[in-house]
Design a protein around this motif. Structure first.
Motif, PDB file in Angstrom:
ATOM      1  N   ALA A 117       0.826  -1.219   0.000  1.00 53.62           N
ATOM      2  CA  ALA A 117       0.000   0.000   0.000  1.00 53.62           C
ATOM      3  C   ALA A 117       0.855   1.262   0.000  1.00 53.62           C
ATOM      4  N   SER A 118       1.909   1.281   0.841  1.00 55.33           N
ATOM      5  CA  SER A 118       2.706   2.504   0.955  1.00 55.33           C
ATOM      6  C   SER A 118       3.439   2.827  -0.344  1.00 55.33           C
ATOM      7  N   LEU A 119       3.586   1.825  -1.217  1.00 55.27           N
ATOM      8  CA  LEU A 119       4.273   2.058  -2.489  1.00 55.27           C
ATOM      9  C   LEU A 119       3.294   2.364  -3.617  1.00 55.27           C
ATOM     10  N   LEU A 120       2.016   2.174  -3.349  1.00 49.54           N
ATOM     11  CA  LEU A 120       1.014   2.390  -4.399  1.00 49.54           C
ATOM     12  C   LEU A 120       0.550   3.842  -4.362  1.00 49.54           C
ATOM     13  N   THR A 121       1.469   4.737  -4.656  1.00 51.05           N
ATOM     14  CA  THR A 121       1.151   6.164  -4.702  1.00 51.05           C
ATOM     15  C   THR A 121       0.279   6.433  -5.928  1.00 51.05           C
TER      16      THR A 121
END
Ligand code: SF4
Length: 321
Positions: A117-121
């Protein structure tokens, strides 16, 4: 450990095609872009690899090598969609942008991948959608934020997961989540929170595994310390993490039933109030049948698989689950 994966030859697909003709016929085939993950969740082998090898545990093949392998298989065996089976496809943003640009122009097929999730900007999600991504798999693992962060070492808030889910769906892609129940200290009622959270996220499909206490994992150490796990050669690990739990869980049967009914519960949210009761019923074989049907239905959608591959999967599921 081989640092530069481009030094390795491509997988010899033809050997597998000879041995398993269904793989050649499969319209969606599975590929890997690299090895490893930069995170260290307490239940995952990647954390152990990071402790052993440091940052070198994450290695990506060059975009040119992957594209050339994809084109070779597309021409020699046929390919309608691509499934990237890496744990974290979105770990290296610069690599990703270069790869997606080439993929879109040179391969141009719909694909599936996994992202944290944190990389799915917003920028990454848009680039995935533009390149043809249809499904994104995101690790939720646990619907309780505190347990996710403190027990599983996955430092992602509910809001971060929800925001990523919204971005994925707003970009026109489908969301599949991965989840894990049967955690040390968890009750079946706690585990139902995970299903509820998946419904709130609007997940289109989900997998649900039971935690497996593999040696060396921090979460295994925790289970050992709590007396929830006693390693024994008489209780070997199953072939699938879906199969059973080796922990001494209170109300273990309910965890097993929830694993079996997870996709069903996701598909029929109105039945959620009934699930605590359904989990108690001694009809494991029936629930197993439900689980296999939902597994195959999900597999067909998720992999855009043809009937031959789905039937082959059904045979495999019959033997392993
Ligand atoms: S982010 Fe996923 S692949 Fe990476 S360590 Fe955590 S669970 Fe494993």
């Amino acid at each position: 450990m081989v640092a530069n994966l481009d030094e390795l030859p491509d997988p010899l697909w033809e050997l597998y095609f000879q041995r398993y003709p269904v793989l050649r016929r499969a319209t969606t085939k599975e590929f890997f872009i690299g090895r490893g993950c930069p995170y260290a969740c307490t239940f995952c082998v990647n954390g152990t690899l990071r402790r052993l090898y440091g940052g070198g545990a994450v290695r990506l093949r060059s975009p040119a090598r992957i594209v050339s392998e994809l084109l070779r298989i597309k021409q020699s065996a046929g390919l309608a969609a691509v499934y990237f089976n890496d744990d974290t496809f979105t770990a290296d943003r610069a690599w990703l942008q270069e790869f997606l640009g080439r993929y879109r122009l040179e391969v141009g097929l719909p694909f599936t991948c996994a992202g944290r999730a944190s990389l799915l900007t917003g920028e990454v999600v848009e680039a995935l959608a533009r390149a043809g991504c249809r499904w994104v798999e995101m690790g939720v693992e646990c619907g309780d934020e505190r347990r996710r962060r403190e027990l599983l070492g996955k430092d992602e808030s509910d809001e971060a997961l929800a925001a990523a889910a919204r971005r994925i769906k707003a970009a026109g892609m489908f969301l599949k989540t991965s989840n894990m129940i049967g955690l040390p200290g968890e009750t079946p009622a706690d585990a139902l929170t995970t299903l509820r959270f998946n419904q709130e996220l609007g997940a289109d499909a989900a997998t649900c595994s039971l935690f497996q206490p593999f040696p060396g994992l921090p979460l295994t150490e925790r289970a050992l310390a709590l007396g929830l796990y006693v390693p024994s050669p008489e209780r070997p690990f199953g072939a699938f993490s879906f199969q059973t739990s080796l922990l001494e869980l209170p109300e273990a049967q309910r965890f097993l039933n929830l694993r079996r009914l997870f996709s069903f519960g996701l598909g029929f949210p109105r039945l959620l109030p009934l699930l605590p009761l359904l989990l108690k019923l001694p009809v494991a074989r029936f629930y197993e049948g439900v689980a296999i049907l939902f597994f195959l239905w999900t597999y067909r959608r998720y992999h855009q698989a043809d009937l031959a591959l789905v039937l082959a999967k059904a045979w495999q599921a019959r033997g392993l689950r």
